[in-house]
Design a protein around this motif. Structure first.
Motif, PDB file in Angstrom:
ATOM      1  N   LYS A 101      -8.635 -27.853 -25.139  1.00 53.28           N
ATOM      2  CA  LYS A 101      -7.640 -27.786 -24.078  1.00 53.28           C
ATOM      3  C   LYS A 101      -7.089 -26.369 -23.966  1.00 53.28           C
ATOM      4  O   LYS A 101      -7.156 -25.581 -24.892  1.00 53.28           O
ATOM      5  CB  LYS A 101      -6.492 -28.760 -24.341  1.00 53.28           C
ATOM      6  CG  LYS A 101      -6.909 -30.231 -24.254  1.00 53.28           C
ATOM      7  CD  LYS A 101      -5.688 -31.126 -24.381  1.00 53.28           C
ATOM      8  CE  LYS A 101      -6.069 -32.589 -24.240  1.00 53.28           C
ATOM      9  NZ  LYS A 101      -4.890 -33.473 -24.328  1.00 53.28           N
ATOM     10  N   THR A 102      -6.527 -26.107 -22.826  1.00 52.06           N
ATOM     11  CA  THR A 102      -5.913 -24.802 -22.622  1.00 52.06           C
ATOM     12  C   THR A 102      -4.782 -24.594 -23.626  1.00 52.06           C
ATOM     13  O   THR A 102      -3.955 -25.481 -23.846  1.00 52.06           O
ATOM     14  CB  THR A 102      -5.355 -24.721 -21.188  1.00 52.06           C
ATOM     15  OG1 THR A 102      -6.399 -25.038 -20.278  1.00 52.06           O
ATOM     16  CG2 THR A 102      -4.841 -23.332 -20.885  1.00 52.06           C
ATOM     17  N   GLU A 154     -16.294 -31.159 -13.086  1.00 54.46           N
ATOM     18  CA  GLU A 154     -17.665 -30.667 -13.214  1.00 54.46           C
ATOM     19  C   GLU A 154     -18.347 -31.331 -14.400  1.00 54.46           C
ATOM     20  O   GLU A 154     -17.731 -31.589 -15.438  1.00 54.46           O
ATOM     21  CB  GLU A 154     -17.682 -29.151 -13.375  1.00 54.46           C
ATOM     22  CG  GLU A 154     -19.083 -28.553 -13.356  1.00 54.46           C
ATOM     23  CD  GLU A 154     -19.068 -27.048 -13.166  1.00 54.46           C
ATOM     24  OE1 GLU A 154     -19.954 -26.528 -12.473  1.00 54.46           O
ATOM     25  OE2 GLU A 154     -18.160 -26.389 -13.713  1.00 54.46           O
ATOM     26  N   GLU A 200     -21.616 -31.841 -20.837  1.00 53.32           N
ATOM     27  CA  GLU A 200     -20.358 -31.126 -20.925  1.00 53.32           C
ATOM     28  C   GLU A 200     -19.536 -31.474 -19.689  1.00 53.32           C
ATOM     29  O   GLU A 200     -20.053 -31.435 -18.570  1.00 53.32           O
ATOM     30  CB  GLU A 200     -20.595 -29.626 -21.018  1.00 53.32           C
ATOM     31  CG  GLU A 200     -21.332 -29.207 -22.278  1.00 53.32           C
ATOM     32  CD  GLU A 200     -21.660 -27.723 -22.301  1.00 53.32           C
ATOM     33  OE1 GLU A 200     -21.335 -27.034 -21.316  1.00 53.32           O
ATOM     34  OE2 GLU A 200     -22.253 -27.268 -23.300  1.00 53.32           O
ATOM     35  N   ARG A 245     -15.933 -30.918 -17.517  1.00 50.69           N
ATOM     36  CA  ARG A 245     -14.758 -30.073 -17.288  1.00 50.69           C
ATOM     37  C   ARG A 245     -13.757 -30.821 -16.428  1.00 50.69           C
ATOM     38  O   ARG A 245     -14.049 -31.205 -15.301  1.00 50.69           O
ATOM     39  CB  ARG A 245     -15.175 -28.764 -16.635  1.00 50.69           C
ATOM     40  CG  ARG A 245     -16.048 -27.905 -17.549  1.00 50.69           C
ATOM     41  CD  ARG A 245     -16.599 -26.691 -16.873  1.00 50.69           C
ATOM     42  NE  ARG A 245     -17.485 -25.948 -17.776  1.00 50.69           N
ATOM     43  CZ  ARG A 245     -18.247 -24.929 -17.408  1.00 50.69           C
ATOM     44  NH1 ARG A 245     -18.234 -24.504 -16.157  1.00 50.69           N
ATOM     45  NH2 ARG A 245     -19.022 -24.334 -18.300  1.00 50.69           N
ATOM     46  N   CYS A 246     -12.599 -31.017 -17.011  1.00 45.73           N
ATOM     47  CA  CYS A 246     -11.501 -31.664 -16.298  1.00 45.73           C
ATOM     48  C   CYS A 246     -10.429 -30.625 -16.038  1.00 45.73           C
ATOM     49  O   CYS A 246     -10.606 -29.441 -16.340  1.00 45.73           O
ATOM     50  CB  CYS A 246     -10.944 -32.826 -17.121  1.00 45.73           C
ATOM     51  SG  CYS A 246     -12.185 -34.004 -17.681  1.00 45.73           S
ATOM     52  N   GLU A 292      -9.078 -28.942 -19.473  1.00 48.98           N
ATOM     53  CA  GLU A 292      -9.767 -29.243 -20.719  1.00 48.98           C
ATOM     54  C   GLU A 292     -11.269 -29.330 -20.500  1.00 48.98           C
ATOM     55  O   GLU A 292     -11.746 -29.522 -19.378  1.00 48.98           O
ATOM     56  CB  GLU A 292      -9.256 -30.555 -21.324  1.00 48.98           C
ATOM     57  CG  GLU A 292      -9.518 -31.780 -20.455  1.00 48.98           C
ATOM     58  CD  GLU A 292      -8.969 -33.042 -21.082  1.00 48.98           C
ATOM     59  OE1 GLU A 292      -8.075 -32.941 -21.938  1.00 48.98           O
ATOM     60  OE2 GLU A 292      -9.440 -34.124 -20.726  1.00 48.98           O
ATOM     61  N   SER A 293     -12.018 -29.171 -21.605  1.00 50.93           N
ATOM     62  CA  SER A 293     -13.462 -29.286 -21.590  1.00 50.93           C
ATOM     63  C   SER A 293     -13.896 -30.266 -22.666  1.00 50.93           C
ATOM     64  O   SER A 293     -13.333 -30.287 -23.761  1.00 50.93           O
ATOM     65  CB  SER A 293     -14.115 -27.920 -21.834  1.00 50.93           C
ATOM     66  OG  SER A 293     -13.813 -27.027 -20.796  1.00 50.93           O
ATOM     67  N   ARG A 343     -17.352 -32.324 -24.615  1.00 50.18           N
ATOM     68  CA  ARG A 343     -18.792 -32.452 -24.844  1.00 50.18           C
ATOM     69  C   ARG A 343     -19.059 -33.873 -25.340  1.00 50.18           C
ATOM     70  O   ARG A 343     -18.530 -34.267 -26.390  1.00 50.18           O
ATOM     71  CB  ARG A 343     -19.310 -31.436 -25.850  1.00 50.18           C
ATOM     72  CG  ARG A 343     -20.826 -31.542 -26.078  1.00 50.18           C
ATOM     73  CD  ARG A 343     -21.308 -30.538 -27.107  1.00 50.18           C
ATOM     74  NE  ARG A 343     -22.717 -30.709 -27.397  1.00 50.18           N
ATOM     75  CZ  ARG A 343     -23.701 -30.089 -26.751  1.00 50.18           C
ATOM     76  NH1 ARG A 343     -23.419 -29.249 -25.769  1.00 50.18           N
ATOM     77  NH2 ARG A 343     -24.959 -30.300 -27.083  1.00 50.18           N
TER      78      ARG A 343
END
Length: 632
Positions: free
Chosen positions: A15-16, A382, A395, A397-398, A401-402, A404
């Protein structure tokens, strides 16, 4: 013996402004099954045929006569059957539908055979294609796959040499010689009513028309009639029994009333002087049918649209109907750890079917909501598929956050569209309606703008099986009315009132009434779309594929609109080649139209759907020759 410990689903979460750390949504399990062992205990719906052994690239694998060759291969861990036409990327099946020809194999020496429409016999020899030229690996990033109408070399002297190299590099089947019977494989069929499709809507139409004395011929591309509901172990919305129980009773009624059925047969074209259908059997020659009828009901169902994301062409990515069909009819799960794209009614039902057989599932959805009975990750922007010759992970992408996800299968369930190919060929007007997709314009009596042509079920845009049954009955009655059968009109009026009541209960009355209004007024909605429901890319990527047959990517469509200024799908089709190959646009034309409308800022009806021309699938040249020899 020590027990092997593995995680059902491992997710790396970042997460960021947070440290990257591993996280698991599910607890570890003991004694995980092999990833290649995808057969489960036989479900209640499945009917396995005889066990057979076939030779695949020199190795012996086991299967059953009741399942397509593609399912036999998948169940035995063979997911890549072929290579794509231009980039030689690995290809498996995305859909088990006979018209979705994303991969072909060589069967008993016969090239370009669709493994999803051929059933195994003992000793059958299957050869797949795995080779990839070395130069393609180096130059893939520089290849423009939409080079149909422009030179890639400006120099006039060099261009002929480049053209020869391009011709040699394209992955076309190698010419081979094999013997076929040239002869009496053409059958002439006459009927009052031809019903195209053997699902709930088609069977309901056939039964209702037969009650009024019509001679009915039903054409279905499946091994047996029943359609998608034949695979449904759950109770569909609006019904009080499992789908397969309902459709089996309906099928028995059709047999009792004397409905004639052509199984494993596809209606391939409406021509000016004839209607043509084709069955690939006997293998290597096939059988063609020249058909004549007074009326037609198109109950061809709907098409699961591929989701568009990076590397979405990897083997192991499939549509929702194929995942359910493999499980319930053939006892084969799509994977052990499955991600489902789309928290739709369809996606939730796929998850429920898979979880009944110990499959770990997680649903990814574009909306921010992530609550519900199933594990749902919302706000997905994505998706990137990971793997070389098959899917090994994705993978995600929200917002902020990312993730896997170590999954071995992705099921696309974000959106469906009516299968409009046959009604459009026959002369029905097709238009886009938000919430339904591109639909043959029809009224509440299931009549289209083409006299004697009716639609019902998924082909009309209706999403639920209970509606398919009612619409099929209305279409059958409308055919009886058109052929002047006494009493059919009054029965139809009663049924239409019930139909409209059910539409209100299911909450889709306004959408369907807009289609009926369009039929009466000849006006089309011009509403723009915010974003295609199948789009899981934040930019026009060169590795996100729209057309699996021709290797046409999102990047190609984007340039066709922004660089060349093409904003009609017909022009985009001619410039890129999208929709011109083996599946004839079944999987790509709707996605292409919606993406072009999105990029150009137009309504889908301004972009349009490209003209649907016969044939709907490829036929052996000797079969077409036999029709000419027969003089019909």
């Amino acid at each position: 013996m020590s027990s092997q410990v593995c995680y059902k689903l491992v997710i790396n979460l970042s997460k960021t402004n947070e440290k990257r750390k591993p996280k698991s949504f599910l607890k570890p399990t003991v004694g995980s099954k092999s990833m290649t062992n995808l057969r489960v205990k036989e479900p209640g719906v499945a009917r396995k045929g005889e066990a057979v052994s076939i030779n695949v690239d020199g190795a012996i694998v086991e299967g059953f006569t009741s399942e397509p060759v593609s399912v036999v291969l998948y169940a035995n861990g063979i997911r890549s059957f072929d290579r794509s036409k231009k980039l030689y990327r690995p290809r498996g099946f995305f859909s088990l539908h006979p018209q979705a020809r994303t991969a072909t194999v060589i069967v008993n020496g016969i090239p370009a055979v669709n493994p999803s429409e051929i059933y195994p016999t003992d000793g059958m020899k299957v050869r797949t294609q795995q080779r990839r030229p070395l130069f393609i690996r180096f130059f893939e990033s520089m290849v423009d796959t939409s080079l149909l109408h422009k030179p890639i070399v400006r120099n006039r002297l060099v261009w002929p040499i480049a053209l020869k190299l391009i011709g040699k590099s394209i992955n076309n089947p190698e010419p081979v010689e094999y013997e076929v019977k040239h002869g009496a494989s053409t059958v002439v069929e006459n009927a009052d009513l031809v019903v195209v499709g053997g699902g709930v809507a088609g069977l309901s139409a056939a039964v209702e028309a037969r009650k009024y004395g019509l001679e009915v011929l039903q054409i279905d591309d499946g091994l047996e009639p029943g359609g998608e509901m034949l695979c449904d172990e759950l109770e569909p919305p609006g019904m009080s029994e499992p789908g397969y129980v309902f459709v089996r009773r309906l099928r028995e009624k059709a047999v009792e009333l004397g409905v004639k059925t052509l199984p494993k047969t596809t209606l391939v074209g409406f021509f000016e002087d004839a209607v043509l259908a084709f069955s690939p059997y006997p293998l290597g020659s096939g059988t063609s049918y020249v058909i004549s009828a007074k009326a037609y009901v198109c109950a061809t169902g709907s098409v699961d649209l591929p989701c568009i994301f990076a590397n979405n062409d990897l083997p192991g990515i499939m549509d929702a109907s194929s995942a359910i069909r493999m499980l319930t009819l053939h006892g084969v799960v799509a994977g052990r750890n499955v991600a489902i794209l789309g928290a739709t009614e369809r996606g939730l039902r796929v998850a429920e079917h898979l979880r009944r057989h110990a499959v770990n599932t997680i649903i990814l959805d574009k909306s921010k909501s992530s609550s519900g009975k199933h594990d749902i990750i919302g706000g997905v922007r994505e998706v990137i598929a990971v793997g070389k010759n098959r899917l090994t992970a994705i993978e995600v992408r929200c917002e902020g956050e990312s993730l896997r996800l170590n999954v071995d299968c992705v099921v696309c369930a974000a959106s469906v569209n009516p299968d409009v190919k046959v009604p459009a060929q026959a002369g029905a007007r097709v238009a886009y309606f938000k919430g339904l997709g591109f639909v043959p314009v029809h009224d509440c009596f299931m009549r289209t703008k083409k006299d004697g042509l009716f639609v019902a079920g998924g082909a009309s845009g209706s999403p639920y099986g209970v509606l398919h049954a009612i619409e099929g009955r209305i279409a059958g009655l409308s055919a009886a009315v058109a052929l002047n059968k006494t009493g059919a009109e009054s029965d139809r009026e009663v049924l239409v009132k019930e139909y409209r009541s059910v539409l209100k209960k299911l909450g889709i009355s306004d959408i369907k009434e807009s289609v009926f209004k369009s039929f009466e007024t000849d006006s089309l909605p011009e509403e723009k779309i915010s974003e295609p429901p199948t789009l899981f890319c934040m930019e026009p990527r060169r590795d996100a594929f729209v057309c699996f047959c021709e290797d046409i990517r999102l990047w190609d469509l984007y340039r066709s609109v922004t660089v060349y200024g093409f904003t009609s799908l017909e022009k985009v089709k001619r410039s890129t080649g999208v929709g011109t190959a083996r599946c004839q646009g079944r999987l790509c034309l709707v996605n292409s139209a919606l993406y072009v409308a999105y990029v150009a800022g137009l309504s889908p009806n301004s972009v349009g759907i490209a003209r649907q021309r016969p044939l709907t699938l490829s036929m052996p040249i000797n079969v077409l020759a036999a029709i000419g020899v027969g003089g019909n």
